[in-house]
Scaffold this active site. Structure first.
Site, PDB file in Angstrom:
ATOM      1  N   HIS A  56       0.931  -1.143  -0.078  1.00  0.00           N
ATOM      2  CA  HIS A  56       0.092  -0.199   0.053  1.00  0.00           C
ATOM      3  C   HIS A  56       0.950   1.207  -0.177  1.00  0.00           C
ATOM      4  O   HIS A  56       0.447   2.178   0.417  1.00  0.00           O
ATOM      5  CB  HIS A  56      -1.063  -0.019   1.263  1.00  0.00           C
ATOM      6  CG  HIS A  56      -2.054  -1.255   1.342  1.00  0.00           C
ATOM      7  ND1 HIS A  56      -2.780  -1.339   0.465  1.00  0.00           N
ATOM      8  CD2 HIS A  56      -1.754  -1.937   2.043  1.00  0.00           C
ATOM      9  CE1 HIS A  56      -3.202  -2.501   0.719  1.00  0.00           C
ATOM     10  NE2 HIS A  56      -2.811  -2.926   1.968  1.00  0.00           N
ATOM     11  N   HIS A 218      -7.378  -4.240  -1.119  1.00  0.00           N
ATOM     12  CA  HIS A 218      -6.862  -5.777  -1.465  1.00  0.00           C
ATOM     13  C   HIS A 218      -7.621  -6.400  -2.404  1.00  0.00           C
ATOM     14  O   HIS A 218      -7.670  -7.530  -2.856  1.00  0.00           O
ATOM     15  CB  HIS A 218      -6.644  -6.557  -0.362  1.00  0.00           C
ATOM     16  CG  HIS A 218      -6.401  -5.919   0.941  1.00  0.00           C
ATOM     17  ND1 HIS A 218      -7.188  -5.137   1.954  1.00  0.00           N
ATOM     18  CD2 HIS A 218      -5.068  -5.609   1.414  1.00  0.00           C
ATOM     19  CE1 HIS A 218      -6.559  -4.791   2.980  1.00  0.00           C
ATOM     20  NE2 HIS A 218      -5.175  -4.957   2.512  1.00  0.00           N
TER      21      HIS A 218
END
Ligand SMILES: Nc1ncnc2c1ncn2[C@@H]1O[C@H](COP(=O)(O)OP(=O)(O)O)[C@@H](O)[C@H]1O
Ligand SMILES: Nc1ncnc2c1ncn2[C@@H]1O[C@H](COP(=O)(O)OP(=O)(O)O)[C@@H](O)[C@H]1O
Ligand SMILES: [Mg+2]
Ligand SMILES: [Mg+2]
Ligand SMILES: [Mg+2]
Ligand SMILES: [Mg+2]
Lengths: 333, 215, 333, 215
Positions: A56, A218
């Protein structure tokens, strides 16, 4: 998928070496290989910690720095850090004033933070937590405890980090961070899937020409898959849903964050921002702090997220407080 | 004999490690159908590491402690805490006993299952390892309640575990990554249930071996 | 290709609206719709200008700000700005001390800057130019005038912008920028193609599993297509070529910039940086200023570029000079 | 008549605009084979805009000035300056003349070709618009040198332009985007050469029409 990696099982270790080499002024290693802390001596303030899966970037470790985070626990790609690494991050951040652990609402993180908090208590470190749940797509308004934390976490860290830098107590830091996330709503749109290096192939797919509204960081499912809309309509979808959810009201001042999910050209983030800004102002809502960029990504996923936080005087002050980190630098005014 | 030596049973822990490493490909393959295809990788990474840390001659309790600590300390994600506390709590439930009989095993298994339920929050029917754990424990306790021998209880447990795994095939996932697929998650075994069945079967096999050996 | 746009022919206009709305503290519109200038009154210093095609964000307009650029001419995606917009950018930047136009070596830009410089001369504005040619892949060492300008342009702007902020004369600013680019070498590796929104399909391709060494910022051909190598070998290829070309020598201090081309996960940029840092140090070369991120992109191209600049005392000072912009902020030390 | 009125010839500029807009698809298509497929888009964008700005009754010089200014001011890239200065320089070369004869046309064309050569640096053989411009100008001047009439000179020019365009088919691109493809750029016409041939043919047609009209 063509990648700039060595062993796909070592991407986290390999990238941490790069972070430490590139930013010795901001980041320092700890005894735990999966915990980084702020360079330099401890602040003497309340410690602010987060943790989460890798992939991320610049979240999470890129927000370590003065006015932001003191230590971060780093997981495998898209997997929660271990309880022990959270515990080690608490120890790295604690300066005797307690630790605020500000993290996102995911099953693994909840379990590992819970266990780490118990470990820390045994070691005499007081840890209090705030769980980000800003993603309006992941559950209805009456099930906020089921909602995922997404890009709004950055605003929560900014608020908590600034309150700690001001010298706030643990309870004050926790209260500021909790208020920040309570006043924050996010929604994302996914335009392509991404591939975890160790897995080698994507575990979900988004067809070209269709978009997934409400996608998670995700690739978690969203609320609707529909034909890809023009940017203006994407903004409408996202802003309306966010505004209704809190709800934001005419006269509100807000902080706005438009983040790319990884592969979206920066130009397109600004195309979207133009509409978001316009739509908010048309509703009498004023963007006072604006962030546009790749702040919270999902590897090479194509897509965008929009986050808004309602400001009161305290949150406004905390957003403006100076901060310095890889991912976000705010100069004092 | 109706009990085994805790020390001798320690040899089962390397068997469990070997079983996971051996079945790694299979576990990833079923995870790949409705998850992200890494369950075998995650599990074998943790078990292999724990295997390297096992001390020679350690009993079952110490073995489970090593497994639990390694999963908790090095694996992260959801499997780390779920299987990590599962083994840690089971080790604690052994409570230093020198021999393990059906009553002790029942208490141990209950401690393990309870912590997975507590920490994971999944219920039977959600298509997770709970669909193996809950019926396995129920079958063991039912057999034990009927006064059957430890060996028979273990056999009842493994049969229920296998049936539990098979039952996940027809479930719609409600928890974890596979829940993304909704109805499409039907028709495939659950990966966590598969690894759990494998672990319980290997544990039972080892105990039966020790019981047979009359150690 | 799934995109966050409206009309593909209006992406530049649409994104400029977003830039202006998001960054009123840094950016201001001018009378020319394709020229942005630094917000606030003119600095009274030498004006520093660049310009180039869009699709490279945050380059070029993201480097407008104190200590960096005063005005930027903005072209269509991957197309040089017009001569008139360069001319308007000169006018927007000129405070009577002359203008340094620091741009990249591309046919269109060369033609349009040349013509704009003539127009500006007629209006009494003195413009001097530095043409970046840091891309070692685009021509041999004895044909440096044929080389393209790539990510090294950012270091050239930083040097020129800092020298202007110090109050340097036009000749001093030009000399600093020229020295910066003369001491700078870059090389990129492409891992996927990209698509100009108005064209709708990529006009070159890179197979999965192969990489194009020396690719240009618009997909211009590199020096070799070969099977995709591990990150460590990519670093070797790039660092060796760059180091030999200048050449950089044992004892040199350098600024290093690793930039993603758009879709590369940030994690991978750091994996590469770890190797670049290590390899430079192994050769006795010390990275003193380090930049890792998406500094100069090519829409959603996957790939990376490595840039190194040899420092002398002046360049070291200019790199450390405070600067504030969307793409790069340097705090004073 | 061996000359045309500069004012009357102004009507040819809208013809050139129309020709480019009409052939936009074709120009993009050939650019798509070895370039990035936008030549038609770039050209029609500029020409359409210039068309909107043409003043009624403007002569050829004023029309070319509008074309040149628009391309320079609004198009950018390489086509902006190349075609922009091409038309600007041709307008300047008309130098306020009221009539255009072969000598004036020759001077005008030379000014245009020279500036494209100067500013673009491409040579014949590089697979660019120079492969149309250079032979076209040479053919015009040769015919003019042989003392042929203006109309015959124009016909010689268009034939050479067409042959020049065709000659690009077998060339390997050395300049511009298509040079990326090296040998693979052989076998396709060059897009810029195609637009240039179209512009010269339209210009010649218009002048022949005016010559025929005896205006
Ligand atoms: N809350 C939970 N409780 C029990 N088991 C769970 C829970 N969440 C997920 N699981 C199990 O985890 C398995 C997947 O594990 P794994 O593939 O290692 O992790 P991930 O889903 O993060 O890739 C599933 O098959 C399911 O059995
Ligand atoms: N330096 C140059 N001199 C003359 N013509 C050129 C030059 N560079 C490119 N061209 C012409 O430009 C044409 C392509 O134009 P266009 O597609 O509009 O621009 P781009 O290549 O930027 O997409 C080529 O077919 C070629 O004829
Ligand atoms: Mg996983
Ligand atoms: Mg999995
Ligand atoms: Mg083009
Ligand atoms: Mg083209």
């Amino acid at each position: 998928m063509n990648r700039v990696i060595n062993d796909p099982d070592q991407v986290v270790e390999d990238s941490l070496k790069g972070y430490l080499a590139a930013h010795p002024d901001l980041l320092a290693a700890t005894e735990h290989p999966r915990v980084l802390r702020r360079a330099g001596p401890k602040s003497g303030r309340v410690g602010v910690v987060t943790g989460g899966g890798s992939g991320h970037e610049p979240a999470f470790l890129g927000y370590i720095g003065p006015g932001l985070l003191d230590a971060v626990a780093i997981g495998e790609v898209f997997a929660s850090p271990t309880a022990k690494s959270f515990d080690a991050a608490f120890a790295a951040a604690d300066a005797g004033q307690g630790v605020a652990c500000l993290y996102g609402n995911y099953a693994g993180d909840n379990m590992n933070v819970k266990m780490a908090t118990r470990l820390a208590a045994k070691a005499g470190i007081e840890v209090k937590t705030v769980v980000a749940n800003d993603d309006v797509a992941s559950a209805g308004p009456h099930e906020r405890d089921k909602r995922r934390g997404v890009a709004g976490e950055i605003l929560m860290w900014k608020a908590g980090g600034a309150r700690a830098a001001e010298g706030g107590t643990l309870d004050e830091v926790i209260a500021a961070a909790q208020k920040a996330i309570d006043q924050t709503r996010s929604l994302g749109i996914g335009l392509s899937a991404c591939t975890i290096p160790a897995a080698g192939k994507p575990n979900f797919s988004i067809e070209d020409g269709s978009m997934e509204v409400g996608i998670g960081h995700h690739g978690e499912p969203g609320i609707a898959v529909m034909p890809t809309k023009p940017a203006a309509e994407m903004a409408t979808l996202m802003v309306e849903r966010i505004v209704e959810d809190l709800p934001f009201n005419r006269g509100d001042d807000v902080a706005v964050l438009v983040s790319g999910l990884g592969a979206t050209p920066v130009m397109e983030l600004y195309i979207l921002y133009a509409h978001v800004d316009e739509m908010l102002r048309a509703r009498g809502i004023t963007p006072r702090h604006r962030f546009v960029g790749n702040y919270f990504t999902s590897l090479e996923m194509n897509g965008v997220s929009v986050t808004a936080m309602r400001l009161d005087a305290e949150l406004d002050r905390l957003m403006a407080h100076p901060a310095r980190s890889v991912g976000l630098t705010v100069l004092g005014s | 004999m109706n009990s085994v030596s805790e020390r001798a049973a320690g040899s089962i822990v390397p068997d469990m490690v070997a079983a996971i490493v051996l079945e790694q490909g299979f576990l990833s393959e079923i995870d790949g159908k409705i998850g992200d295809g890494d369950h075998g990788i995650n599990m074998s990474k943790g078990f292999r590491l724990a295997g390297e840390r096992l001390s020679d001659g350690a009993g079952l309790g110490q073995g489970f402690t090593t497994l639990g600590d390694t999963l908790l300390g090095d694996i992260g994600g959801s499997m780390g805490p779920l299987y990590g506390t599962f083994f840690t709590e089971m080790a604690d439930a052994l409570n230093g006993a020198e021999r393990i009989d059906a009553a002790r095993f029942s208490a141990m298994l209950r401690a393990g299952v309870d912590t997975v339920a507590d920490i994971g929050g999944a219920k039977p029917g959600d298509k997770t390892l709970m669909d193996v754990l809950v019926p396995a424990q129920a079958a063991f306790d039912a057999a034990h309640g009927r006064g059957e021998e430890f060996a028979a209880c273990l056999t009842a447990m493994t049969a229920a575990a296998a049936a539990g795994l098979e039952s996940t095939r027809d479930m719609v996932a409600k928890v974890g990554r596979a829940s993304r697929l909704g109805e499409r998650s039907r028709g495939t075994l659950d990966a966590g249930a598969a690894s759990c069945n494998l672990l319980l079967a290997t544990l039972a096999d080892g105990l039966l071996r020790e019981l047979g050996r009359g150690a």
